[in-house]
Design a protein around this motif. Structure first.
Motif, PDB file in Angstrom:
ATOM      1  N   GLN A 135     156.856  96.765 137.077  1.00 23.25           N
ATOM      2  CA  GLN A 135     155.570  97.343 137.519  1.00 23.25           C
ATOM      3  C   GLN A 135     155.740  98.632 137.929  1.00 23.25           C
ATOM      4  N   HIS A 136     154.665  99.360 138.076  1.00 23.49           N
ATOM      5  CA  HIS A 136     154.721 100.728 138.630  1.00 23.49           C
ATOM      6  C   HIS A 136     154.525 100.865 140.181  1.00 23.49           C
ATOM      7  N   HIS A 137     155.647 101.398 140.675  1.00 30.15           N
ATOM      8  CA  HIS A 137     155.643 101.529 142.086  1.00 30.15           C
ATOM      9  C   HIS A 137     155.076 103.075 142.942  1.00 30.15           C
ATOM     10  N   ILE A 138     154.580 103.107 144.006  1.00 29.59           N
ATOM     11  CA  ILE A 138     154.099 104.119 144.724  1.00 29.59           C
ATOM     12  C   ILE A 138     154.895 103.902 145.802  1.00 29.59           C
TER      13      ILE A 138
ATOM     14  N   PRO B  46     158.541 111.260 139.705  1.00 31.69           N
ATOM     15  CA  PRO B  46     157.847 112.452 140.013  1.00 31.69           C
ATOM     16  C   PRO B  46     157.500 112.280 141.491  1.00 31.69           C
ATOM     17  N   TYR B  47     157.380 113.706 141.967  1.00 28.63           N
ATOM     18  CA  TYR B  47     157.376 113.812 143.507  1.00 28.63           C
ATOM     19  C   TYR B  47     156.055 114.474 143.827  1.00 28.63           C
ATOM     20  N   ILE B  48     155.271 113.933 144.594  1.00 30.12           N
ATOM     21  CA  ILE B  48     153.822 114.480 145.018  1.00 30.12           C
ATOM     22  C   ILE B  48     153.929 114.939 146.554  1.00 30.12           C
TER      23      ILE B  48
ATOM     24  N   GLU C  45     144.444 109.008 144.054  1.00 33.22           N
ATOM     25  CA  GLU C  45     143.991 109.595 142.472  1.00 33.22           C
ATOM     26  C   GLU C  45     145.148 109.964 141.694  1.00 33.22           C
ATOM     27  N   GLU C  46     145.883 110.806 142.442  1.00 36.91           N
ATOM     28  CA  GLU C  46     146.823 111.593 141.704  1.00 36.91           C
ATOM     29  C   GLU C  46     147.905 110.667 141.443  1.00 36.91           C
ATOM     30  N   SER C  47     148.375 109.914 142.393  1.00 38.19           N
ATOM     31  CA  SER C  47     149.449 108.771 142.226  1.00 38.19           C
ATOM     32  C   SER C  47     149.077 107.928 141.123  1.00 38.19           C
TER      33      SER C  47
END
Length: 240
Positions: free
Chosen positions: A60-63, A88-90, A124-126
């Motif tokens: 899955q995709h993790h934040i 990627p880094y936010i 939303e950016e994530s």
């Protein structure tokens, strides 16, 4: 109906407003506001993260949201995780509107109203980067209150393959004030550390999506512990 003032369910468990109010009312100021029994994070069997040093690949995709008061090292820890995990880094501070930055530069604490659009923009950016093909993202955001964290917790409601983890960095207020006081050219002054601690709501036991890291030690120790705990979470997930 979901509102910012009602706690969002974490891993399928929802606490009532009354229970949350009772929890918050029993909290007393702590010089090092550690979370309460919130270091182990139950997650779903199909978890995600890029393969790192032989650890399992994502399903899955993790934040991975690095959070905590000013001076705790959010950006340093997040950049380290981003590099180690090849994600990627936010940088959350870059999404503050100009009015928010001017307020903080002048020592004026942000209100809830100042934060809602900022928090939504980070969420939303994530999701945008995940939708564009990223295996996961590493994000920084102070997320000082439960309801601020809940704004980000809405992300899996939009994308059910998304799993959210908070990495809560904590240390005594005096330690963070000293660190911020040594900064050069940053809009966040040492006086803002106290204002952030005055509203800080450390994660509680029911916020089971939180990983805790004490940042009182050296930065090398902090970076090692943060990455070790993330990799441990990956292993726990792959073996479940």
């Amino acid at each position: 109906m979901l509102t910012y003032d009602n706690p969002v369910s974490v891993n399928g468990k929802h606490s009532s407003g009354a229970n949350m109010a009772a929890t918050m009312n029993t909290m007393t100021p702590n010089p090092n506001p550690k979370p309460i029994n919130a270091t182990v994070v139950p997650v779903t069997p199909n978890n995600t993260i890029a393969k790192v040093n032989g650890h399992s690949a994502p399903k899955q995709h993790h934040i991975w949201l690095v959070t905590g008061p000013a001076g705790c090292g959010k950006s340093t820890v997040a950049k380290h995780l981003s590099t180690a995990l090849n994600l990627p880094y936010i940088e959350g501070d870059e999404f503050h509107p100009k009015a928010n930055i001017e307020k903080m530069a002048n020592g004026i604490p942000l209100t809830d109203a100042d934060r809602w659009d900022w928090l939504t923009a980070l969420r939303e950016e994530s999701l945008r980067q995940l939708a564009a093909g990223a295996e996961g993202v590493v994000l920084t955001c102070s997320a000082l209150k439960r309801k601020y964290r809940d704004v980000i917790r809405v992300a899996p409601y939009y994308s059910h393959d998304v799993v959210l983890h908070f990495i809560y960095l904590h240390a005594p207020e005096s330690v963070l004030q000293e660190r911020v006081g040594r900064r050069q050219g940053h809009y966040m002054g040492a006086n803002m550390v106290h204002s952030q601690f005055s509203i800080l709501e450390p994660p509680t036991a029911e916020e089971t999506d939180v990983i805790s890291v004490d940042v009182s030690g050296s930065m090398d120790e902090v970076l090692r512990e943060a990455l070790d705990k993330v990799l441990q979470k990956i292993d726990e997930t792959s073996s479940s």
